[in-house]
Motif scaffolding. Sequence first.
Motif, PDB file in Angstrom:
ATOM      1  N   ARG A 191       0.890  -1.191  -0.027  1.00 26.61           N
ATOM      2  CA  ARG A 191      -0.061  -0.164   0.324  1.00 26.61           C
ATOM      3  C   ARG A 191       1.336   1.432  -0.040  1.00 26.61           C
ATOM      4  NH1 ARG A 191      -5.260  -1.286   4.272  1.00 26.61           N
ATOM      5  NH2 ARG A 191      -5.077  -3.882   3.063  1.00 26.61           N
ATOM      6  N   GLU A 192       2.288   1.331   0.858  1.00 30.27           N
ATOM      7  CA  GLU A 192       2.808   2.095   0.301  1.00 30.27           C
ATOM      8  C   GLU A 192       3.218   2.190  -0.760  1.00 30.27           C
ATOM      9  OE1 GLU A 192       3.376  -0.853   1.433  1.00 30.27           O
ATOM     10  OE2 GLU A 192       5.466  -1.053   1.656  1.00 30.27           O
ATOM     11  N   ASP A 193       3.072   2.055  -2.218  1.00 31.02           N
ATOM     12  CA  ASP A 193       2.935   2.156  -3.501  1.00 31.02           C
ATOM     13  C   ASP A 193       2.384   2.994  -3.742  1.00 31.02           C
ATOM     14  OD1 ASP A 193       5.758   1.293  -3.510  1.00 31.02           O
ATOM     15  OD2 ASP A 193       5.083  -0.741  -3.770  1.00 31.02           O
ATOM     16  N   VAL A 194       0.972   3.253  -2.955  1.00 32.99           N
ATOM     17  CA  VAL A 194      -0.355   3.885  -3.638  1.00 32.99           C
ATOM     18  C   VAL A 194      -0.263   5.568  -3.552  1.00 32.99           C
ATOM     19  CG1 VAL A 194      -2.581   4.081  -2.937  1.00 32.99           C
ATOM     20  CG2 VAL A 194      -2.115   2.786  -2.584  1.00 32.99           C
ATOM     21  N   PRO A 195       0.307   6.022  -3.232  1.00 40.69           N
ATOM     22  CA  PRO A 195       0.613   7.807  -4.220  1.00 40.69           C
ATOM     23  C   PRO A 195       1.576   7.640  -5.413  1.00 40.69           C
ATOM     24  CG  PRO A 195       1.071   7.029  -1.411  1.00 40.69           C
ATOM     25  CD  PRO A 195       0.910   5.528  -1.836  1.00 40.69           C
ATOM     26  N   ALA A 196       2.854   6.969  -5.561  1.00 37.34           N
ATOM     27  CA  ALA A 196       3.596   7.059  -6.472  1.00 37.34           C
ATOM     28  C   ALA A 196       2.772   6.110  -8.135  1.00 37.34           C
ATOM     29  CB  ALA A 196       4.365   5.890  -6.595  1.00 37.34           C
ATOM     30  N   LEU A 197       1.788   5.497  -7.570  1.00 40.49           N
ATOM     31  CA  LEU A 197       1.216   4.776  -9.126  1.00 40.49           C
ATOM     32  C   LEU A 197       0.029   6.202  -9.030  1.00 40.49           C
ATOM     33  CD1 LEU A 197       0.531   1.144  -7.267  1.00 40.49           C
ATOM     34  CD2 LEU A 197       1.290   1.921  -8.974  1.00 40.49           C
ATOM     35  N   ILE A 198      -0.967   6.567  -8.139  1.00 35.95           N
ATOM     36  CA  ILE A 198      -1.247   7.606  -8.194  1.00 35.95           C
ATOM     37  C   ILE A 198      -1.256   9.010  -9.428  1.00 35.95           C
ATOM     38  CG2 ILE A 198      -3.149   9.303  -7.523  1.00 35.95           C
ATOM     39  CD1 ILE A 198      -3.557   7.573  -5.136  1.00 35.95           C
ATOM     40  N   ALA A 199       0.143   9.197  -8.643  1.00 41.30           N
ATOM     41  CA  ALA A 199       1.500  10.346  -9.476  1.00 41.30           C
ATOM     42  C   ALA A 199       1.105  10.202 -10.520  1.00 41.30           C
ATOM     43  CB  ALA A 199       2.412  10.420  -9.025  1.00 41.30           C
ATOM     44  N   HIS A 200       2.056   8.493 -11.067  1.00 39.46           N
ATOM     45  CA  HIS A 200       1.838   7.409 -12.333  1.00 39.46           C
ATOM     46  C   HIS A 200       1.097   7.711 -13.203  1.00 39.46           C
ATOM     47  CE1 HIS A 200       3.679   5.173 -15.579  1.00 39.46           C
ATOM     48  NE2 HIS A 200       2.621   3.982 -14.933  1.00 39.46           N
ATOM     49  N   PHE A 201      -0.381   7.240 -12.989  1.00 39.90           N
ATOM     50  CA  PHE A 201      -1.206   7.386 -13.237  1.00 39.90           C
ATOM     51  C   PHE A 201      -2.245   8.733 -13.922  1.00 39.90           C
ATOM     52  CE2 PHE A 201      -1.809   2.973 -11.802  1.00 39.90           C
ATOM     53  CZ  PHE A 201      -1.537   2.556 -12.927  1.00 39.90           C
ATOM     54  N   ALA A 202      -1.994   9.531 -13.474  1.00 44.75           N
ATOM     55  CA  ALA A 202      -2.366  10.817 -13.011  1.00 44.75           C
ATOM     56  C   ALA A 202      -1.751  11.910 -14.757  1.00 44.75           C
ATOM     57  CB  ALA A 202      -2.934  11.716 -11.556  1.00 44.75           C
ATOM     58  N   ALA A 203      -0.441  11.339 -14.159  1.00 42.30           N
ATOM     59  CA  ALA A 203       0.511  12.743 -14.834  1.00 42.30           C
ATOM     60  C   ALA A 203      -0.150  12.780 -16.510  1.00 42.30           C
ATOM     61  CB  ALA A 203       2.133  11.676 -15.415  1.00 42.30           C
ATOM     62  N   PRO A 204      -0.469  11.918 -17.266  1.00 43.08           N
ATOM     63  CA  PRO A 204      -1.292  12.531 -17.878  1.00 43.08           C
ATOM     64  C   PRO A 204      -2.357  13.510 -18.669  1.00 43.08           C
ATOM     65  CG  PRO A 204      -1.289   9.493 -18.303  1.00 43.08           C
ATOM     66  CD  PRO A 204      -0.890  10.405 -16.952  1.00 43.08           C
ATOM     67  N   TYR A 205      -2.984  13.312 -17.126  1.00 38.57           N
ATOM     68  CA  TYR A 205      -3.819  14.260 -17.247  1.00 38.57           C
ATOM     69  C   TYR A 205      -3.603  16.041 -17.508  1.00 38.57           C
ATOM     70  CZ  TYR A 205      -6.870  10.363 -16.476  1.00 38.57           C
ATOM     71  OH  TYR A 205      -7.764   8.745 -16.777  1.00 38.57           O
ATOM     72  N   GLY A 206      -2.707  16.048 -17.372  1.00 34.76           N
ATOM     73  CA  GLY A 206      -2.258  17.164 -17.508  1.00 34.76           C
ATOM     74  C   GLY A 206      -2.303  18.217 -16.019  1.00 34.76           C
ATOM     75  N   GLU A 207      -2.861  19.583 -16.261  1.00 27.47           N
ATOM     76  CA  GLU A 207      -4.109  20.108 -15.610  1.00 27.47           C
ATOM     77  C   GLU A 207      -5.062  19.724 -14.837  1.00 27.47           C
ATOM     78  OE1 GLU A 207      -4.755  23.473 -17.910  1.00 27.47           O
ATOM     79  OE2 GLU A 207      -2.759  24.326 -18.247  1.00 27.47           O
ATOM     80  N   ARG A 208      -5.328  19.052 -15.498  1.00 26.27           N
ATOM     81  CA  ARG A 208      -6.948  17.470 -15.103  1.00 26.27           C
ATOM     82  C   ARG A 208      -6.426  16.799 -13.991  1.00 26.27           C
ATOM     83  NH1 ARG A 208     -10.168  15.040 -17.613  1.00 26.27           N
ATOM     84  NH2 ARG A 208      -8.908  14.575 -20.222  1.00 26.27           N
ATOM     85  N   ALA A 209      -5.699  17.031 -14.345  1.00 25.87           N
ATOM     86  CA  ALA A 209      -4.568  15.668 -13.037  1.00 25.87           C
ATOM     87  C   ALA A 209      -5.314  15.711 -11.559  1.00 25.87           C
ATOM     88  CB  ALA A 209      -2.888  15.872 -13.430  1.00 25.87           C
ATOM     89  N   PRO A 210      -6.168  15.027 -11.053  1.00 33.74           N
ATOM     90  CA  PRO A 210      -6.326  15.103  -9.673  1.00 33.74           C
ATOM     91  C   PRO A 210      -5.634  15.101  -8.219  1.00 33.74           C
ATOM     92  CG  PRO A 210      -6.877  12.959 -10.250  1.00 33.74           C
ATOM     93  CD  PRO A 210      -6.150  13.077 -11.717  1.00 33.74           C
ATOM     94  N   ALA A 211      -5.759  15.422  -7.704  1.00 33.15           N
ATOM     95  CA  ALA A 211      -4.933  15.823  -5.869  1.00 33.15           C
ATOM     96  C   ALA A 211      -5.697  15.493  -4.818  1.00 33.15           C
ATOM     97  CB  ALA A 211      -4.390  17.365  -6.095  1.00 33.15           C
ATOM     98  N   PHE A 212      -4.857  15.544  -4.170  1.00 29.58           N
ATOM     99  CA  PHE A 212      -6.099  14.839  -2.937  1.00 29.58           C
ATOM    100  C   PHE A 212      -5.464  15.520  -1.422  1.00 29.58           C
ATOM    101  CE2 PHE A 212      -5.754  12.033  -5.627  1.00 29.58           C
ATOM    102  CZ  PHE A 212      -7.159  10.875  -5.725  1.00 29.58           C
ATOM    103  N   VAL A 213      -6.375  15.770  -0.449  1.00 21.22           N
ATOM    104  CA  VAL A 213      -5.825  16.253   0.860  1.00 21.22           C
ATOM    105  C   VAL A 213      -5.613  15.134   1.901  1.00 21.22           C
ATOM    106  CG1 VAL A 213      -7.800  18.151   0.532  1.00 21.22           C
ATOM    107  CG2 VAL A 213      -7.874  15.629   2.097  1.00 21.22           C
ATOM    108  N   SER A 214      -4.685  15.461   1.936  1.00 20.61           N
ATOM    109  CA  SER A 214      -3.797  13.930   2.914  1.00 20.61           C
ATOM    110  C   SER A 214      -4.583  13.050   4.097  1.00 20.61           C
ATOM    111  CB  SER A 214      -3.449  14.986   4.494  1.00 20.61           C
ATOM    112  OG  SER A 214      -3.769  15.769   4.836  1.00 20.61           O
TER     113      SER A 214
END
Length: 326
Positions: A191-214
Amino acid sequence: MTVSWSTPPLPQTHGLIGDSAAMAQLRALLAQVARTEASVLITGPSGSGKELAARALHLASPRARGPFVAVNCGAIPRELLESELFGHERGAFTGAHQTRVGKFEAAAGGTLFLDEIGDMPIDMQVALLRVIEERRFERIGSARLQIADVRIVSATHRDLEAAIAAGRFREDLYYRLNVFPVAMPSLGERREDVPALIAHFAAPYGERAPAFVSEAMGRLIDHDWPGNVRELRNFVERAAIRSLGEPLGVAEVEASLYRPVAEAIGAALRLGVVSPRPPTPPEAARSLAAIFPGLEPARLLARGGFDLRAAMGKLERGFIEAALAA
């Protein structure tokens, strides 16, 4: 027990994202076997990235300049699988209007990835075993033998040893394929890989890439992810649709996570969205409005019931229409 590796692990550029101990060991294991010609059997739950691991193995092998050819053994009808693997000559059977190159031939000099090998029909297992043992095959309708110059990597989410005991999988083929076993960890085990995977999958969305509060990111790390990396990738796509330029909170994350009905009810109870006692119609409407915003649950409940499938379909349609409009 500490495991040491004599071969440098595969870099993350091969697509295996994550810095967890499980992923570091997986990359090292793949790097170790990649330099050989040994057949590899990759096991693991659906959505854990077995094909990605097979591609990474291929890229790190001496066959990297050759083709990587994948075939899903469970998605091809039995009557077409032999032709798919070995090819056929023109006129070999009704409908064979032209010569077809099979996967073994197409993968010459490279890697042949047999996905969902546990779903291969028993008679085709016999034919595959013969090719592996003889390293030769022939197209349907041809008497000319061709060399099977491929490295075979197979994968399955099934328990092949149980399938052998049940008579659904050949034991001799299993040992031919399972020269070097590789077990893919589930996302719940890293599960510690979840943030890195989210960043990887979100990168192609550019300005529409989702961000999350802590707090929302913490909820994502705590999620069980029964669909593994595939589920996470789909979640990021849904989150990108929901994102309006502001970081998503826990409520938005809960609305975007897929879970069985029982788990969804439990999550709603923990958040205080629904009450443990049977709700009155107005309370139910407010609860459903919190979980399914914009679905007009009061109108849906007015007839004395709630069609979850229809509601989710309407929610999905709304997201798609909003994405198209944007």
